[in-house]
Design a protein around this motif. Structure first.
Motif, short mmCIF file in Angstrom:
data_model
loop_
_atom_site.label_atom_id
_atom_site.label_comp_id
_atom_site.label_asym_id
_atom_site.label_seq_id
_atom_site.Cartn_x
_atom_site.Cartn_y
_atom_site.Cartn_z
N PRO A 1 0.99 4.96 6.72
CA PRO A 1 1.49 3.69 6.17
C PRO A 1 2.98 3.74 5.79
O PRO A 1 3.72 2.79 6.04
CB PRO A 1 0.63 3.47 4.93
CG PRO A 1 -0.61 4.24 5.17
CD PRO A 1 -0.19 5.42 5.99
N GLU A 2 3.42 4.87 5.22
CA GLU A 2 4.83 4.98 4.86
C GLU A 2 5.72 5.00 6.10
O GLU A 2 6.78 4.37 6.11
CB GLU A 2 5.07 6.23 4.02
CG GLU A 2 6.50 6.34 3.55
CD GLU A 2 6.74 7.54 2.66
OE1 GLU A 2 7.83 8.13 2.79
OE2 GLU A 2 5.87 7.88 1.85
N ILE A 3 5.31 5.68 7.13
CA ILE A 3 6.09 5.73 8.37
C ILE A 3 6.18 4.34 8.99
O ILE A 3 7.25 3.91 9.44
CB ILE A 3 5.49 6.76 9.36
CG1 ILE A 3 5.69 8.18 8.82
CG2 ILE A 3 6.11 6.62 10.74
CD1 ILE A 3 4.92 9.23 9.58
N ILE A 4 5.08 3.61 9.00
CA ILE A 4 5.08 2.26 9.58
C ILE A 4 5.98 1.32 8.76
O ILE A 4 6.81 0.60 9.32
CB ILE A 4 3.64 1.71 9.67
CG1 ILE A 4 2.87 2.47 10.74
CG2 ILE A 4 3.65 0.21 9.98
CD1 ILE A 4 1.39 2.19 10.77
N ALA B 1 0.84 -1.19 0.00
CA ALA B 1 0.00 0.00 0.00
C ALA B 1 0.88 1.25 0.00
O ALA B 1 0.53 2.27 -0.58
CB ALA B 1 -0.91 0.00 1.22
N ALA B 2 1.99 1.16 0.67
CA ALA B 2 2.97 2.25 0.71
C ALA B 2 4.35 1.60 0.67
O ALA B 2 4.50 0.42 0.99
CB ALA B 2 2.82 3.08 1.97
N THR B 3 5.34 2.38 0.27
CA THR B 3 6.68 1.80 0.19
C THR B 3 7.57 2.42 1.26
O THR B 3 7.44 3.60 1.58
CB THR B 3 7.31 2.06 -1.19
OG1 THR B 3 7.37 3.46 -1.42
CG2 THR B 3 6.50 1.39 -2.27
N GLY C 1 10.61 9.93 9.46
CA GLY C 1 9.53 9.68 8.52
C GLY C 1 8.43 10.71 8.65
O GLY C 1 7.89 11.21 7.64
N LEU C 2 8.10 11.08 9.88
CA LEU C 2 7.09 12.11 10.11
C LEU C 2 7.58 13.47 9.62
O LEU C 2 6.84 14.21 8.96
CB LEU C 2 6.74 12.17 11.59
CG LEU C 2 5.64 13.15 12.00
CD1 LEU C 2 4.32 12.76 11.33
CD2 LEU C 2 5.49 13.16 13.51
N TRP C 3 8.83 13.80 9.91
CA TRP C 3 9.42 15.06 9.48
C TRP C 3 9.45 15.16 7.96
O TRP C 3 9.06 16.16 7.37
CB TRP C 3 10.81 15.17 10.07
CG TRP C 3 11.57 16.43 9.82
CD1 TRP C 3 11.08 17.64 9.40
CD2 TRP C 3 12.97 16.62 9.97
NE1 TRP C 3 12.09 18.54 9.29
CE2 TRP C 3 13.26 17.94 9.64
CE3 TRP C 3 14.00 15.78 10.37
CZ2 TRP C 3 14.55 18.46 9.68
CZ3 TRP C 3 15.28 16.30 10.42
CH2 TRP C 3 15.54 17.63 10.08
N TYR C 4 9.89 14.10 7.30
CA TYR C 4 9.96 14.06 5.84
C TYR C 4 8.56 14.19 5.22
O TYR C 4 8.35 14.96 4.29
CB TYR C 4 10.63 12.76 5.40
CG TYR C 4 10.62 12.53 3.91
CD1 TYR C 4 11.54 13.15 3.08
CD2 TYR C 4 9.67 11.69 3.33
CE1 TYR C 4 11.52 12.94 1.72
CE2 TYR C 4 9.65 11.48 1.97
CZ TYR C 4 10.58 12.11 1.17
OH TYR C 4 10.55 11.90 -0.19
#
Length: 177
Positions: free
Chosen positions: A142-145, A34-36, A112-115
């Motif tokens: 999803p990307e952060i996880i 779903a996300a990479t 990941g959150l900052w980006y």
């Protein structure tokens, strides 16, 4: 000693190129994702965290330039965020312990959150797309996880490779008489 540093830099550059290739050529072809995970983000903050601010900034420039060269938008957009990520994570070098995974995992989530917020503000918010909850739940989270879970694997792999390159340099330094 200098040969070990050059080898380490070349191996790290190969890691960045490999991560970029996998992130942009392989992951989009996998329909079940779903996300990479952001492999370049993982490597950039790992380089900064393990080797210091200067190394983090150097590898951040390389990662950001790769993304800037292959994606549209203002040139330097990704380079700026990756340099900052490398620098800020380089500050945490003094808290670096080889077998300590909690801090790298927390840094992965924070980075990941900052980006994602950086991309949201400068790619979406400026264009009037104000639906932050949708962006957060469907894209950012999803990307952060995935990035945090992938950090557990990639960080260990990178740490192992970094140790081996360091051991090779130490062995050569001790055998020279």
């Amino acid at each position: 000693m200098m040969n070990a540093k050059i080898k380490r830099v070349l191996i790290n550059i190969l890691f960045i190129i490999l991560a970029f290739t996998i992130q942009n050529c392989v992951f989009p072809l996998l329909p079940f994702l779903a996300a990479t995970p952001n492999l370049l983000l993982i490597l950039t903050f790992s380089f900064g965290f393990i080797h210091g601010k200067e190394a983090g900034m150097f590898y951040g420039v390389l990662s950001g330039l790769l993304l800037d060269l292959f994606y549209s938008g203002p040139f330097g957009f990704y380079t700026l965020i990756y340099v900052h990520i490398g620098y800020v994570n380089g500050i945490f070098t003094r808290y670096y312990y080889e077998d300590y995974i909690n801090l790298p995992l927390l840094l992965s989530i924070f980075n990941g959150l900052w980006y994602s917020m950086y991309v949201y503000v400068f790619r979406f918010l400026i264009r009037g797309r104000l639906n932050l909850p949708y962006y957060f739940w469907n894209i950012m989270l999803p990307e952060i996880i995935f990035t945090a879970v992938t950090t557990l694997l990639i960080y260990r792999l990178f740490l192992s490779a970094s140790r081996r390159v360091g051991d090779i340099g130490k062995r050569r330094d001790t055998t020279i008489v």
